[in-house]
Design an enzyme around this catalytic site. Structure first.
Site, PDB file in Angstrom:
ATOM      1  N   HIS A   1     -30.922 -19.577  16.001  1.00 44.74           N
ATOM      2  CA  HIS A   1     -32.242 -19.659  15.359  1.00 44.74           C
ATOM      3  C   HIS A   1     -32.839 -18.293  15.034  1.00 44.74           C
ATOM      4  O   HIS A   1     -33.769 -18.181  14.251  1.00 44.74           O
ATOM      5  CB  HIS A   1     -33.211 -20.494  16.211  1.00 44.74           C
ATOM      6  CG  HIS A   1     -33.741 -19.789  17.424  1.00 44.74           C
ATOM      7  ND1 HIS A   1     -33.251 -20.000  18.692  1.00 44.74           N
ATOM      8  CD2 HIS A   1     -34.733 -18.874  17.562  1.00 44.74           C
ATOM      9  CE1 HIS A   1     -33.921 -19.262  19.564  1.00 44.74           C
ATOM     10  NE2 HIS A   1     -34.819 -18.560  18.902  1.00 44.74           N
TER      11      HIS A   1
ATOM     12  N   ASP B   1     -27.105 -23.548  20.090  1.00 43.94           N
ATOM     13  CA  ASP B   1     -27.988 -22.549  19.464  1.00 43.94           C
ATOM     14  C   ASP B   1     -27.410 -21.137  19.601  1.00 43.94           C
ATOM     15  O   ASP B   1     -28.136 -20.187  19.907  1.00 43.94           O
ATOM     16  CB  ASP B   1     -29.387 -22.619  20.087  1.00 43.94           C
ATOM     17  CG  ASP B   1     -30.397 -21.776  19.320  1.00 43.94           C
ATOM     18  OD1 ASP B   1     -30.187 -21.538  18.114  1.00 43.94           O
ATOM     19  OD2 ASP B   1     -31.384 -21.317  19.930  1.00 43.94           O
TER      20      ASP B   1
ATOM     21  N   SER C   1     -35.165 -14.306  22.678  1.00 41.96           N
ATOM     22  CA  SER C   1     -34.084 -15.211  22.284  1.00 41.96           C
ATOM     23  C   SER C   1     -32.815 -14.443  21.939  1.00 41.96           C
ATOM     24  O   SER C   1     -32.841 -13.478  21.185  1.00 41.96           O
ATOM     25  CB  SER C   1     -34.515 -16.029  21.069  1.00 41.96           C
ATOM     26  OG  SER C   1     -35.561 -16.911  21.390  1.00 41.96           O
TER      27      SER C   1
END
Length: 307
Positions: free
Chosen positions: A150, A180, A259
């Site tokens: 993402h 992800d 992230s």
């Protein structure tokens, strides 16, 4: 001289096994080649290369030199003994406290952490627009980097900033949407790029200390310490479009920008890739619950199979 990616295996530790972990065969780790000695040498080298380690070494050497000269110039001088050396080392350690476990972990992983920035193409004649900032970790010395999908999937251009200050563009060479994860290949790399050491999660237990590394809100690299809060957790994205399973839950502070960053043990070995935080409010900031994809899944995304 560039080094290849390293893997380590910890000895099994006694502890209770939950029903969920017994039933989830796909999450069991396969034993990896034992590079404990190499990892110890890496940690020792990193410590001696740190300011504290350097000052300790200088202090010990200075004491030994002065002591030897003083003894040599004194009539009837006695030979330097092991007890003298031990006393000198003990005195130096007492005057120069060793860094905390989290600080040592941060020093080990620091050279392998990169800032990942995605850009969207600007209008004709205009510069590209920054789309988002995340984190990545180098796992192969040829510039192979793991991050979250993402972070980069909507970007027209991807740039990575290495620990030594070198900035380079990168391309997506692989993806694992169900976890992800994305694999990046940097187009230019530092001369002596150091890959992270990855470690199996098979013996992790709730309460184990960990450090989350990343660029929260673009600030960093930032390091936050905490513990593993749980294993084999499930997370559904706020939009409900994606469900992630078999996650590591931890309480080290993580925010947007973390992230794709590594979750590491106190030895600086990567056990997961930070991927999500749980916050039911629109703020989407850290409330004490964060999740990481186990490194076994991440290694599979790039075809690495010591796990």
């Amino acid at each position: 001289m560039r080094k290849t990616a390293l893997y380590s295996r910890s000895a099994p530790r006694p502890g209770p096994t939950s029903p969920s972990s017994a039933s989830d065969a796909e999450a069991r780790a396969v034993p990896m080649p034992d590079t404990t000695a190499r990892a110890r040498w890496q940690r020792a080298a990193a410590f001696l290369g740190s300011p504290r380690g350097l000052w300790i070494a200088i202090g010990v050497l200075t004491f030994l030199l002065l002591f030897t000269l003083a003894q040599a110039l004194r009539p009837g001088a006695r030979a330097l003994t092991q007890e003298d050396i031990d006393a000198a080392v003990l005195s130096t350690l007492e005057k120069t406290p060793l860094p905390s476990p989290a600080a040592r972990a941060a020093e080990v992983i620091r050279p392998s952490v990169v800032r990942v920035t995605g850009y969207r193409a600007g209008k004709k004649g205009e510069e590209d627009i920054e789309h988002g900032v995340g984190t990545g970790v180098v796992i192969v010395d040829k510039g192979v980097i793991l991050t979250n999908l993402h972070v980069v999937q909507a970007a027209d251009t991807i740039k990575v900033l290495f620990a030594d200050g070198l900035e380079a563009t990168a391309s997506i060479t692989g993806a694992q949407p169900e976890n992800d994860l994305a694999v990046l290949q940097a187009h230019k790399i530092p001369d002596d790029l150091i890959p992270a050491t990855m470690r199996s999660t098979h013996d992790l237990l709730p309460g184990d200390q960990v450090v989350a590394v990343g660029f929260p809100f673009g600030i960093g690299p930032s390091y936050s310490a905490g513990v593993i809060s749980g294993l084999k957790r499930v997370f559904r994205s706020p939009e409900g479009k994606q469900k992630l399973t078999n996650l590591i839950q931890f309480d080290a502070a993580a925010n947007p920008g973390n992230s794709g960053g590594p979750l590491v043990t106190m030895d600086g070995e990567v056990v997961g890739i930070v991927t999500a935080i749980l916050n039911p409010t629109p703020a989407r900031t850290f409330l004490g619950i964060a999740f990481a994809v186990p490194i076994e899944n991440a290694a599979a995304a790039v075809g690495l199979h010591p796990f």
